[in-house]
Design an enzyme around this catalytic site. Structure first.
Site, PDB file in Angstrom:
ATOM      1  N   ASP A 194      -3.388  -2.672  -5.055  1.00  0.00           N
ATOM      2  CA  ASP A 194      -2.391  -3.712  -4.756  1.00  0.00           C
ATOM      3  C   ASP A 194      -1.505  -4.004  -5.972  1.00  0.00           C
ATOM      4  O   ASP A 194      -0.290  -4.199  -5.836  1.00  0.00           O
ATOM      5  CB  ASP A 194      -3.083  -5.020  -4.344  1.00  0.00           C
ATOM      6  N   HIS A 213      -1.402 -11.296  -4.735  1.00  0.00           N
ATOM      7  CA  HIS A 213       0.022 -10.972  -4.633  1.00  0.00           C
ATOM      8  C   HIS A 213       0.918 -12.024  -5.270  1.00  0.00           C
ATOM      9  O   HIS A 213       1.906 -11.693  -5.929  1.00  0.00           O
ATOM     10  CB  HIS A 213       0.408 -10.786  -3.163  1.00  0.00           C
ATOM     11  N   HIS A 240       0.829  -1.222   0.000  1.00  0.00           N
ATOM     12  CA  HIS A 240       0.000   0.000   0.000  1.00  0.00           C
ATOM     13  C   HIS A 240       0.859   1.266   0.000  1.00  0.00           C
ATOM     14  O   HIS A 240       0.492   2.271  -0.603  1.00  0.00           O
ATOM     15  CB  HIS A 240      -0.958   0.020   1.192  1.00  0.00           C
ATOM     16  N   HIS A 275      -9.438  -1.565  -4.785  1.00  0.00           N
ATOM     17  CA  HIS A 275      -8.325  -1.939  -3.913  1.00  0.00           C
ATOM     18  C   HIS A 275      -7.413  -2.958  -4.601  1.00  0.00           C
ATOM     19  O   HIS A 275      -6.185  -2.926  -4.412  1.00  0.00           O
ATOM     20  CB  HIS A 275      -8.789  -2.485  -2.561  1.00  0.00           C
TER      21      HIS A 275
END
Ligand SMILES: [Zn+2]
Length: 284
Positions: A237, A260, A76, A233
């Site tokens: 990321d 991720h 972030h 969001h």
């Protein structure tokens, strides 16, 4: 276009999402061609550059490790630095994890704006994509292909009445990150949180730093910041993880149900495919 750093050093404190530990963070101006470097002030100023080569694991956040020293949940903050157009910055921390703040990048953006972004003498280099590269793992998919700018086309799909299938195309332009992406918060599901806590994760998590979803609704009493806050969001990321490439990208990202680990796999595949990109000075 020239490289940039922040105008002065600035500090912020908060709690780590996964460790639950209080942490003080200081952003400092850095010379040209530094990139982003994390400095563990509690460990003799040990440095961990924000780079793909130091990605250690990425199950619920992106964690870097160099010579056994760990730095967790960097995405972030890196998203805010990239989103605000900062190329070079030292990030001092007196603990293992970046503070989660409100679960978005908004506080970091405000901090960077308060410090100011200053231009340096050297030209900015970018990673220009020349050929399409794709990574796929089951129904998770992510690709990067040539384009005139940096854009992200993202789809997420969760069996939840607030989410279902959300898609958004985000074009990285001056100011667009701050308006469309920065304030979108991280989210989790109550059934997942129990499991995370058992694994000693999400110890700092609360309704102040995440959207917490039940089977049919959410625990938070304040409303969503966007109807599609969840996919926003995810884009946040992606920008933060791709910052580990060390420079801005000129290319189009397409991501479907990514996370991720998929971001990390695409980046290593891309870097190995040397014919698929070139490093050039950014012209305008
Ligand atoms: Zn996140």
């Amino acid at each position: 276009m020239k490289q940039t750093t922040i105008g002065k050093q600035i500090e912020i404190s908060g709690v780590g999402l996964h460790t639950g530990v209080d942490v003080n963070m200081r952003l400092r101006p850095a010379p040209e061609n530094t990139g982003y470097i994390f400095v563990r002030t509690d460990l003799d100023d040990f440095e961990i550059p924000a780079s793909v080569e130091y990605i250690s694991h990425c199950s619920y956040a992106t964690t870097l490790m160099r010579r056994g020293v760990v730095l967790s949940t960097c995405e972030h903050l890196l998203s805010a630095l990239r989103g605000a157009g900062v190329d070079n910055c030292f990030i001092d921390l007196d603990s293992i994890e970046i503070p989660i703040m409100d679960g978005s990048s908004e506080n970091f953006i405000e901090l960077i704006e308060a410090a100011g972004v200053v231009t340096q003498a050297s030209p900015r280099h970018i990673l220009r994509i020349l050929e399409r590269v794709e990574y796929q793992q089951g129904d998770r998919r992510m690709s990067v292909e040539p384009a005139g700018n940096f854009e992200i086309d993202c789809v997420i799909d969760f069996q939840h009445p607030f989410i279902e299938r959300q898609s958004l195309k985000f074009v990285f332009e001056n100011g667009s990150f701050g308006k469309e992406i920065a304030s979108a918060r991280t989210f989790g599901f109550t059934h997942e949180i129990e499991m995370l806590r058992k694994a000693n994760l999400a110890l700092g998590g609360s309704l102040d730093n995440a959207i917490v979803l039940t089977d049919t609704g959410m625990l938070n009493e304040t409303p969503l910041r966007f109807n599609d806050e969840f996919v926003r969001h995810k884009i946040l990321d992606i920008i933060g993880d791709l910052a580990l490439l060390g420079m801005p990208i000129q290319g189009k990202i397409t991501a479907e149900k990514s996370g991720h680990a998929v971001h990390a796999s695409l980046m290593s595949k891309l870097l190995k495919a040397e014919h698929a990109w070139e490093i050039v000075e950014q012209v305008d």
